[in-house]
Design an enzyme around this catalytic site. Structure first.
Site, PDB file in Angstrom:
ATOM      1  N   HIS A   1      -3.377  -5.837   1.230  1.00  0.00           N
ATOM      2  CA  HIS A   1      -2.643  -6.011   2.488  1.00  0.00           C
ATOM      3  C   HIS A   1      -2.548  -7.473   2.953  1.00  0.00           C
ATOM      4  CE1 HIS A   1      -2.395  -1.724   3.747  1.00  0.00           C
ATOM      5  NE2 HIS A   1      -3.388  -1.618   2.875  1.00  0.00           N
TER       6      HIS A   1
ATOM      7  N   CYS B   1       0.836  -1.201   0.000  1.00  0.00           N
ATOM      8  CA  CYS B   1       0.000   0.000   0.000  1.00  0.00           C
ATOM      9  C   CYS B   1       0.876   1.258   0.000  1.00  0.00           C
ATOM     10  CB  CYS B   1      -0.959  -0.038   1.195  1.00  0.00           C
ATOM     11  SG  CYS B   1      -2.250   1.189   1.117  1.00  0.00           S
TER      12      CYS B   1
ATOM     13  N   GLU C   1      -0.567  -8.573   5.188  1.00  0.00           N
ATOM     14  CA  GLU C   1      -0.257  -8.634   6.626  1.00  0.00           C
ATOM     15  C   GLU C   1      -1.506  -8.652   7.495  1.00  0.00           C
ATOM     16  OE1 GLU C   1      -0.434  -6.011   4.896  1.00  0.00           O
ATOM     17  OE2 GLU C   1      -0.641  -4.167   6.045  1.00  0.00           O
TER      18      GLU C   1
END
Lengths: 223, 83
Positions: free
Chosen positions: A194, A85, A196
């Site tokens: 994302h 991002c 994570e």
């Protein structure tokens, strides 16, 4: 195996990135934007957020942080770097990756579970995925529209450097539905969604993001 | 003290969602006859002394490396008072 995660002023997802690294089995190391020392890490994640408030352009000021000088030099020597991002924006501004990220074409902040296809599983960050593996991870961004000139886009496609592509509806106007790309060597990857946030079932739509972090463990051990 | 002005615009082929939003507001407010709106950035850079050729060249370098991203943006630079 140590994965460093940089915190810039305005980073939001640094804690989740460190957690994801730990869940994958790495030692997560917090790195500070003002410190050029990488403290012996084997790989680096540039996390999501709004570093420097996205002032000027997303990632434009972070790109000149002291830590980035070292990261740019080490990336040139093959150290794995993943920009997620805002981190992807920093990598483009640093010229470690081609193209740029501009505001979403629909002028809205997007937050959704996004299906993707992993089209290049030969990078340091994607080797644990099957070829054309379809995954669903969180997408949340404002400046997520990937743009580049036609020649650059053709080169990225021709060299197999499109790492991930949006499936179903293009969420932000990215040219050719591109969600992530890599450099020629395959050690630097930029990704708008994302991974994570998607390493544990309690808090994500899937655990599909974990592969990015387990992949880099293998890449570092192999090198 | 001289002032150097750098105007940065998205390249014509790059979509400008902010300009589009402003254009939409024009219509809602009844400002008719507007074909398009593009939004850019203006930097007013005040120098310590005069705008010598060397100083302006430095600002041009700053525009190339920081103020504008050549992948998506063009810029123009002028010394205020020169035009």
């Amino acid at each position: 195996m140590k994965i460093g995660v940089v915190t810039f002023p305005g980073s939001l997802d640094d804690a989740d990135a460190r957690r994801a690294a730990a869940v994958a089995g790495a030692e997560a190391v917090a790195l500070w934007h003002g410190d050029a020392d990488l403290h012996g890490v084997d790989a680096v994640v540039l996390p999501g957020g709004f570093s420097y408030g996205d002032y000027l352009r997303a990632g434009a000021i972070s790109r000149f942080a002291p830590v980035m000088e070292t990261i740019i030099a080490k990336a040139g020597q093959g150290m794995p770097v993943l920009g997620i991002c805002n981190g992807f924006q920093v990598l483009c501004e640093s010229h470690l990756l081609p193209g740029a990220l501009i505001k979403n074409d629909r002028r809205k902040f997007i937050c959704k579970d996004q299906p993707l296809r992993i089209e290049n599983n030969r990078t340091a960050w994607t080797s644990d995925y099957d070829a054309n593996h379809e995954i669903t991870i969180v997408l949340k961004n404002q400046d997520g529209s990937f743009v580049a000139d036609e020649a650059t886009l053709d080169r990225l496609e021709g060299e197999g450097r499109v790492v991930a592509r949006y499936l179903d509806e293009n969420p932000n106007g990215s040219y050719r539905d591109i969600a992530g790309i890599t450099n020629e060597r395959g050690n630097v990857v930029g990704l708008m969604p994302h991974p994570e946030h998607c390493v544990e079932t309690l808090t994500g739509p899937s655990t599909d993001g974990l592969g990015f972090f387990t992949s880099v463990l293998k890449a570092v051990v192999a090198s | 003290m001289a002032r150097v002005v750098v105007d940065v615009m998205l390249k014509p082929e790059i979509l400008d969602p902010q300009g589009k939003a402003v254009h939409g507001a024009f219509g809602r407010l009844g400002f008719d006859g507007v074909a398009d709106v593009r939004q850019g950035k203006r930097f007013e850079i005040t120098l310590d002394g005069d705008a010598t050729e060397e100083r302006v060249a430095e600002i041009r370098k700053a525009a190339d490396t920081l103020l504008a991203n050549p992948v998506i943006e063009d810029y123009t630079l002028h010394v205020e008072g020169d035009q």
